[in-house]
Design a protein around this motif. Structure first.
Motif: not given
Length: 591
Positions: A215-219, A234-238, A499-501, A508-511
């Motif tokens: 799951l790709v998240i940004t913040w 802006t941060h991007i993390e997989t 669930p992954v921190l 976050h819930s990673v599918p």
């Protein structure tokens, strides 16, 4: 033809003598077939040349069609542009298209049609040349080639109930009753009365499978630089996650099983050393390392009352292994100085396969599982050799026989390396009958060759293989009726949310997508009959008297016939009589 004497130096004898003998035997066998068929090689060469020329002409005609189609495309494009810009250019392009391009394309397509017809006629002539030769190819020919050059290795046309019963009662072999296995191929024979079988088994196992998801998240974060200016970043993390679920796995395994009364109480196993083709320096280093391990093993055995005692040949001990042997007297009886030398010769040389084999002795049964046999089909039928070009057909036939013989010989080579295995002849065996006319091995081989769609359980995922396993078998006269259980899986796409921190400090819930496998099964009945007919004889027979039995699906190889009975179909005495009468009439006519 070689004398029927033991092969005391198998690898050396193969390289110096047998390899050439096998090749010559295959060459002579094919030549005898062409003589029997009355094949005119010269005429076929002329016809094949004409066919190749026709093929080339067809390809040229096809290029012209493609070129004309390209011109048509560009012309139509020009017409459209012409009408958009000015009427007259469009009209001129349209006239050009009708008078030139369309006609050229039609002519090119007509020429291609004619060339394709010419090509087909030329090929038909070549097939006519080979018709009588193609009719002679049978399933057992590679076996006959091998026997011709090495009579000591006697191969069977089929794995008979007699051979199976002998291996079971005299040597302790078991039938493949494991429900997670199914026999795909079988080849049997004997060396000086000692039986062996080369089997290809389909295996199934349920194992845990790890599925992965992401799951790709940004913040964004706010920062103030040294000048007091505020800015955002802006941060991007997989994020990665895993989920484990059971899933079926399938694989094939080919192994040779040899029965011998030699060293009946001995058990051991050995695996490839990895030293084939290595330099002398690397081999010396390996031996020294292994000797240290074996010294420790021997010391441990002495202290704890174990049975392991090193032989005097450190090189053999290092390369062959068998550290788990449990009967030193019988081990030494087997591995004489000549046997040790033969085995080292087999292991250290990289050609043709080197040390690629696992060898296990379990009392009176010895099995050999080689890497080279996992990648070769020993069960080609006569149809594999048919063709239209006698030169190409001969090359294909001889090449296959060379590889077939080499593969079988070097699966037997670890056995042949031990002279006692060949010299010792087993006691006589009295056959007392078997529960069916054909062995369970042959039942499964034939059933596995049939159309799988007939056996597919309801809701089964068609992308997965079927596991077909004989459940019961009974004989009705000369016929066998087999009930086979068919297993597969219904598949359902599923998703776990793990669930992954994340780096943003939030969970976050990673599918994670995975497949749920639910077993589905059914049972089907199959009829089997030993026709004792050759492939060509069967192919040219009118099967009308048997069409009520063979209309849906059947398979024929090596004289053995299997046919579909369905879920509730059975064989009665009248059915068996129909097959018996049909094939007896044909076999009597041959005599």
């Amino acid at each position: 033809m070689a004398d029927e004497q033991p092969v005391y130096r198998p690898r050396e004898m193969y390289e110096r003598q047998l390899k050439a003998q096998y090749h010559q035997a295959a060459d002579q066998f094919f030549e005898s077939l062409t003589q029997e068929a009355g094949t005119d090689k010269g005429a076929n060469a002329v016809h094949v040349k004409a066919y190749k020329a026709a093929q080339a002409a067809t390809e040229e005609a096809r290029k012209k069609v493609n070129k004309a189609k390209t011109a048509k495309g560009w012309t139509i494009f020009g017409i459209i542009i012409g009408f958009i810009l000015l009427i007259i250019p469009g009209i001129l392009m349209l006239i050009f298209y009708k008078n030139k391009i369309k006609t050229a394309l039609a002519n090119a397509e007509n020429e291609l049609t004619k060339k394709l017809e010419d090509e087909k006629k030329a090929l038909d002539v070549c097939h006519a040349d080979m018709a009588t030769l193609n009719d002679l190819f049978d399933d057992s020919m590679p076996c006959k080639v091998m026997e011709k050059a090495t009579p000591i290795i006697d191969l069977d046309p089929t794995f008979t109930p007699e051979r199976l019963a002998y291996m079971m009662s005299s040597f302790g072999m078991k039938e493949e009753t494991d429900p997670d296995t199914s026999v795909l191929g079988v080849l049997s024979g004997h060396i000086q009365g000692n039986p062996f079988v080369l089997e290809k088994v389909f295996r199934h196992e349920v194992q845990d499978k790890t599925y992965e998801g992401e799951l790709v998240i940004t913040w964004t974060t706010t920062h103030t630089d040294s000048n007091g200016h505020t800015y955002t970043e802006t941060h991007i993390e997989t994020l990665h996650a895993e989920s484990v679920h059971p899933a079926p796995s399938y694989w094939d395994e080919t192994r040779l099983i040899y029965g011998s009364e030699v060293a009946p109480h001995l058990h051991f196993s050995r695996r490839p050393s990895g030293m084939s083709g290595k330099s002398e320096k690397e081999m010396e280093k390996f031996v020294k390392s292994r000797v240290k391990e074996l010294d420790k093993l021997e010391e441990k055995a002495i202290k704890k009352g174990g049975k392991f005692t090193k032989l005097g040949n450190d090189e053999f001990e290092a390369f062959f292994g068998a550290d788990d042997r449990d009967h030193e007297v019988e081990y030494r009886l087997m591995f004489t100085a000549l046997a040790q030398r033969n085995m080292l010769d087999l292991i250290k040389n990289p050609q043709p396969f080197g040390d690629d084999f696992i060898m296990v002795k379990d009392g009176m049964l010895t099995s050999v599982c080689s890497r080279h046999s996992q990648n070769f089909d020993y069960y080609a039928t006569g149809e594999s050799f048919v063709g239209y070009d006698v030169t190409e057909m001969k090359s294909r036939f001889v090449s296959y026989c060379d590889k077939f013989v080499e593969g079988v010989f070097f699966d037997l080579a670890p056995i042949l390396s031990v002279p006692l295995y060949q010299i010792h002849k087993p006691r006589d065996f009295i056959y007392e009958g078997y529960r069916a006319n054909l062995s369970s091995f042959e039942h499964e081989v034939l059933i596995n060759k049939m159309d799988k769609r007939l056996f597919t359980p309801k809701d089964a995922d068609e992308s997965l293989p079927l596991l077909l396993k004989e459940m019961t078998a009974k004989k009705i006269g000369g016929s066998d009726e087999v009930t086979v259980k068919v297993r597969s899986y219904k598949t359902t796409p599923m998703v776990d949310y793990v669930p992954v921190l994340g780096g943003d400090g939030r969970t976050h819930s990673v599918p994670v997508h995975w497949i749920q496998y639910d077993e589905v099964s059914t049972c089907r009945n199959v009829g089997l009959f030993d026709s004792k007919q050759s492939r060509p004889a069967f192919q040219h027979a009118s099967l009308k008297p048997l069409e009520k039995y063979l209309s849906e699906n059947f398979h024929f190889e090596r004289g053995l016939l299997s046919y579909y009975l369905g879920e509730k179909g059975h064989i009665n005495e009248a059915d068996d009589q129909a097959f018996t009468t049909f094939f007896k009439t044909r076999n009597d006519a041959k005599k």
